[in-house]
Design an enzyme around this catalytic site. Structure first.
Site, PDB file in Angstrom:
ATOM      1  N   ASN A 112       0.873  -1.176   0.000  1.00 16.70           N
ATOM      2  CA  ASN A 112       0.000   0.000   0.000  1.00 16.70           C
ATOM      3  C   ASN A 112       0.911   1.227   0.000  1.00 16.70           C
ATOM      4  O   ASN A 112       1.537   1.530   1.011  1.00 16.70           O
ATOM      5  CB  ASN A 112      -0.887  -0.042   1.255  1.00 16.70           C
ATOM      6  CG  ASN A 112      -1.684   1.233   1.445  1.00 16.70           C
ATOM      7  OD1 ASN A 112      -1.749   2.084   0.565  1.00 16.70           O
ATOM      8  ND2 ASN A 112      -2.289   1.362   2.623  1.00 16.70           N
ATOM      9  N   TRP A 113       0.984   1.886  -1.135  1.00 17.31           N
ATOM     10  CA  TRP A 113       1.920   3.021  -1.246  1.00 17.31           C
ATOM     11  C   TRP A 113       1.435   4.254  -0.494  1.00 17.31           C
ATOM     12  O   TRP A 113       2.186   5.191  -0.311  1.00 17.31           O
ATOM     13  CB  TRP A 113       2.128   3.382  -2.731  1.00 17.31           C
ATOM     14  CG  TRP A 113       2.989   2.416  -3.479  1.00 17.31           C
ATOM     15  CD1 TRP A 113       3.473   1.217  -3.027  1.00 17.31           C
ATOM     16  CD2 TRP A 113       3.494   2.568  -4.820  1.00 17.31           C
ATOM     17  NE1 TRP A 113       4.237   0.612  -4.007  1.00 17.31           N
ATOM     18  CE2 TRP A 113       4.261   1.421  -5.114  1.00 17.31           C
ATOM     19  CE3 TRP A 113       3.352   3.554  -5.806  1.00 17.31           C
ATOM     20  CZ2 TRP A 113       4.900   1.240  -6.345  1.00 17.31           C
ATOM     21  CZ3 TRP A 113       3.990   3.357  -7.039  1.00 17.31           C
ATOM     22  CH2 TRP A 113       4.757   2.218  -7.293  1.00 17.31           C
ATOM     23  N   LYS A 114       0.173   4.269  -0.097  1.00 17.99           N
ATOM     24  CA  LYS A 114      -0.394   5.455   0.568  1.00 17.99           C
ATOM     25  C   LYS A 114      -0.101   6.689  -0.288  1.00 17.99           C
ATOM     26  O   LYS A 114      -0.107   6.604  -1.504  1.00 17.99           O
ATOM     27  CB  LYS A 114       0.135   5.571   2.005  1.00 17.99           C
ATOM     28  CG  LYS A 114      -0.061   4.261   2.782  1.00 17.99           C
ATOM     29  CD  LYS A 114       0.117   4.411   4.260  1.00 17.99           C
ATOM     30  CE  LYS A 114      -0.119   3.057   4.929  1.00 17.99           C
ATOM     31  NZ  LYS A 114      -0.072   3.102   6.373  1.00 17.99           N
ATOM     32  N   HIS A 154      -9.637   1.205   4.721  1.00 17.41           N
ATOM     33  CA  HIS A 154      -8.361   1.316   5.451  1.00 17.41           C
ATOM     34  C   HIS A 154      -8.562   2.203   6.683  1.00 17.41           C
ATOM     35  O   HIS A 154      -9.320   3.170   6.640  1.00 17.41           O
ATOM     36  CB  HIS A 154      -7.283   1.904   4.531  1.00 17.41           C
ATOM     37  CG  HIS A 154      -5.925   1.818   5.139  1.00 17.41           C
ATOM     38  ND1 HIS A 154      -5.472   2.749   6.050  1.00 17.41           N
ATOM     39  CD2 HIS A 154      -4.937   0.899   5.015  1.00 17.41           C
ATOM     40  CE1 HIS A 154      -4.263   2.393   6.450  1.00 17.41           C
ATOM     41  NE2 HIS A 154      -3.905   1.276   5.832  1.00 17.41           N
ATOM     42  N   GLU A 168      -6.847   4.478   7.937  1.00 18.24           N
ATOM     43  CA  GLU A 168      -6.595   5.916   7.720  1.00 18.24           C
ATOM     44  C   GLU A 168      -7.812   6.577   7.074  1.00 18.24           C
ATOM     45  O   GLU A 168      -8.126   7.732   7.359  1.00 18.24           O
ATOM     46  CB  GLU A 168      -5.322   6.104   6.887  1.00 18.24           C
ATOM     47  CG  GLU A 168      -4.083   5.830   7.734  1.00 18.24           C
ATOM     48  CD  GLU A 168      -2.878   5.289   6.991  1.00 18.24           C
ATOM     49  OE1 GLU A 168      -2.819   5.404   5.756  1.00 18.24           O
ATOM     50  OE2 GLU A 168      -1.993   4.726   7.663  1.00 18.24           O
ATOM     51  N   GLU A 184      -5.784  -5.343  10.273  1.00 20.45           N
ATOM     52  CA  GLU A 184      -4.738  -4.369  10.556  1.00 20.45           C
ATOM     53  C   GLU A 184      -5.024  -3.679  11.894  1.00 20.45           C
ATOM     54  O   GLU A 184      -5.792  -2.713  11.941  1.00 20.45           O
ATOM     55  CB  GLU A 184      -4.679  -3.306   9.462  1.00 20.45           C
ATOM     56  CG  GLU A 184      -4.347  -3.857   8.100  1.00 20.45           C
ATOM     57  CD  GLU A 184      -3.709  -2.782   7.210  1.00 20.45           C
ATOM     58  OE1 GLU A 184      -2.589  -3.027   6.753  1.00 20.45           O
ATOM     59  OE2 GLU A 184      -4.298  -1.706   7.026  1.00 20.45           O
ATOM     60  N   GLY A 239       2.298   1.672  10.946  1.00 23.92           N
ATOM     61  CA  GLY A 239       3.259   2.768  10.853  1.00 23.92           C
ATOM     62  C   GLY A 239       3.946   3.092  12.165  1.00 23.92           C
ATOM     63  O   GLY A 239       4.603   4.121  12.300  1.00 23.92           O
ATOM     64  N   SER A 290       3.145  -2.686  10.344  1.00 25.31           N
ATOM     65  CA  SER A 290       4.591  -2.774  10.588  1.00 25.31           C
ATOM     66  C   SER A 290       5.222  -4.100  10.141  1.00 25.31           C
ATOM     67  O   SER A 290       6.143  -4.605  10.788  1.00 25.31           O
ATOM     68  CB  SER A 290       4.913  -2.482  12.059  1.00 25.31           C
ATOM     69  OG  SER A 290       4.538  -1.150  12.382  1.00 25.31           O
ATOM     70  N   GLY A 345       2.774  -1.189   4.309  1.00 20.62           N
ATOM     71  CA  GLY A 345       2.889   0.222   3.961  1.00 20.62           C
ATOM     72  C   GLY A 345       4.348   0.626   3.804  1.00 20.62           C
ATOM     73  O   GLY A 345       4.966   0.417   2.758  1.00 20.62           O
ATOM     74  N   GLY A 346       4.916   1.162   4.876  1.00 17.29           N
ATOM     75  CA  GLY A 346       6.257   1.764   4.826  1.00 17.29           C
ATOM     76  C   GLY A 346       7.325   0.900   4.175  1.00 17.29           C
ATOM     77  O   GLY A 346       8.142   1.396   3.386  1.00 17.29           O
TER      78      GLY A 346
HETATM   79  P1  PGA Z   1       2.674  -0.084   7.706  1.00 14.59           P
HETATM   80  O1  PGA Z   1       1.224   0.171   7.051  1.00 14.59           O
HETATM   81  O2  PGA Z   1       3.222  -1.330   7.066  1.00 14.59           O
HETATM   82  O3  PGA Z   1       3.484   1.144   7.346  1.00 14.59           O
HETATM   83  O4  PGA Z   1       2.476  -0.258   9.166  1.00 14.59           O
HETATM   84  C1  PGA Z   1       0.347  -0.882   6.799  1.00 14.59           C
HETATM   85  C2  PGA Z   1      -0.952  -0.361   6.233  1.00 14.59           C
HETATM   86  O5  PGA Z   1      -1.396   0.719   6.651  1.00 14.59           O
HETATM   87  O6  PGA Z   1      -1.562  -0.983   5.354  1.00 14.59           O
END
Ligand code: PGA
Length: 253
Positions: free
Chosen positions: A11-13, A99, A101, A171, A177, A217, A238-239
């Site tokens: 997930n590149w956000k 998601h 967020e 999640e 994150g 994470s 994500g990251g």
């Molecule tokens: P993260 O994000 O790997 O940076 O914790 C995961 C996500 O939000 O899908």
């Protein structure tokens, strides 16, 4: 694992210009087509989708492509929104829905998530449906109840065999994150509960085939442990998915 194909989804956000995206694909091209038996997906910002779709085709990469959100209507006066028709028009296969967020920062509710899930499925897109509890909900012992409500309300009125058309991503919000990964055994337990719930709603066969992945994470150094858990069918990352070398380590865990 009951023959469920593992999935590693990035997930590149809100990262990566089109130029960054092309550089990224160059960086992963040599390593991403190794046959691991798993499915590799990236969910890019809307602005990079058509460039990435064309580049995946040109380089013949085994990468599925997805968006990170969508509106539920096909067209209309919804300034700034993107519709399922538009995603289908780009040839996308996946879309992340719900998601945390989006839920926390942009006011999405189980009800709007439900509309999006219905619309995505109706248009042949495969939603990656995110659920998860906050830290205070976890500490209050509400994890199972919160997730059950997200799943029941999110999938309300949706029928048919979902096993090939839907992926659920567990999640825990406190792990996203933050560098605080859930203990793999704990994530496995929550996912076992989710599978049991899916079984009660849609039948045991669907529940056994449906992929339920973990996010929060996930990094190259913990992915193998997470993927070793029997109920965990993949990772939403994500990251750690933004740099080619790290992404390839995740994909080839
Ligand atoms: P993260 O994000 O790997 O940076 O914790 C995961 C996500 O939000 O899908």
């Amino acid at each position: 694992m009951a023959d469920r194909r593992p999935m590693i989804a990035g997930n590149w956000k809100m990262h990566m210009t089109t130029g960054d995206a092309v550089t990224f694909l160059e960086g992963v091209a040599a390593g991403v087509n190794e046959d691991t038996g798993g499915e590799v997906v990236i969910c890019t910002p809307y602005t990079a989708l058509s460039t990435v779709a064309a580049d995946i085709e040109k380089k013949n990469l085994k990468i599925g492509l997805g968006a990170q959100n969508m509106h539920w209507e096909e067209t209309g006066a919804f300034t700034g929104e993107i519709s399922p028709l538009m995603l289908v028009d780009l040839g996308l296969e996946f879309v992340i829905v719900g998601h945390s967020e989006r839920r926390q920062l942009f006011g999405e509710t189980n009800e709007t998530v439900n509309k999006k899930l219905k619309a995505a499925l109706d248009h042949g897109l495969k939603p990656i449906f995110c659920v998860g509890e906050t830290l205070s909900q976890r500490e209050a012992g509400q994890t199972t109840e919160v997730i059950a409500a997200q799943i029941k309300e999110g999938l309300e009125g949706i029928g048919g065999d979902l096993s090939e058309r839907l992926v659920i991503a567990y999640e825990p919000i406190w792990a996203i994150g933050t560098g605080k990964v859930a203990e793999p055994e704990d994530a496995n337990d929550v996912i076992r509960h989710i599978r049991a719930l899916v079984g009660s709603l849609f039948g045991v066969d669907t529940a056994q085939k449906l992929r339920i992945i973990y996010g929060g994470s996930v990094k190259p150094d913990n992915v193998a442990k997470i993927m070793a858990e029997p109920e965990i069918d993949g990772a939403l990352v994500g990251g750690a998915c933004l740099k080619p070398d790290s992404f390839l380590k995740l994909v080839n865990y």
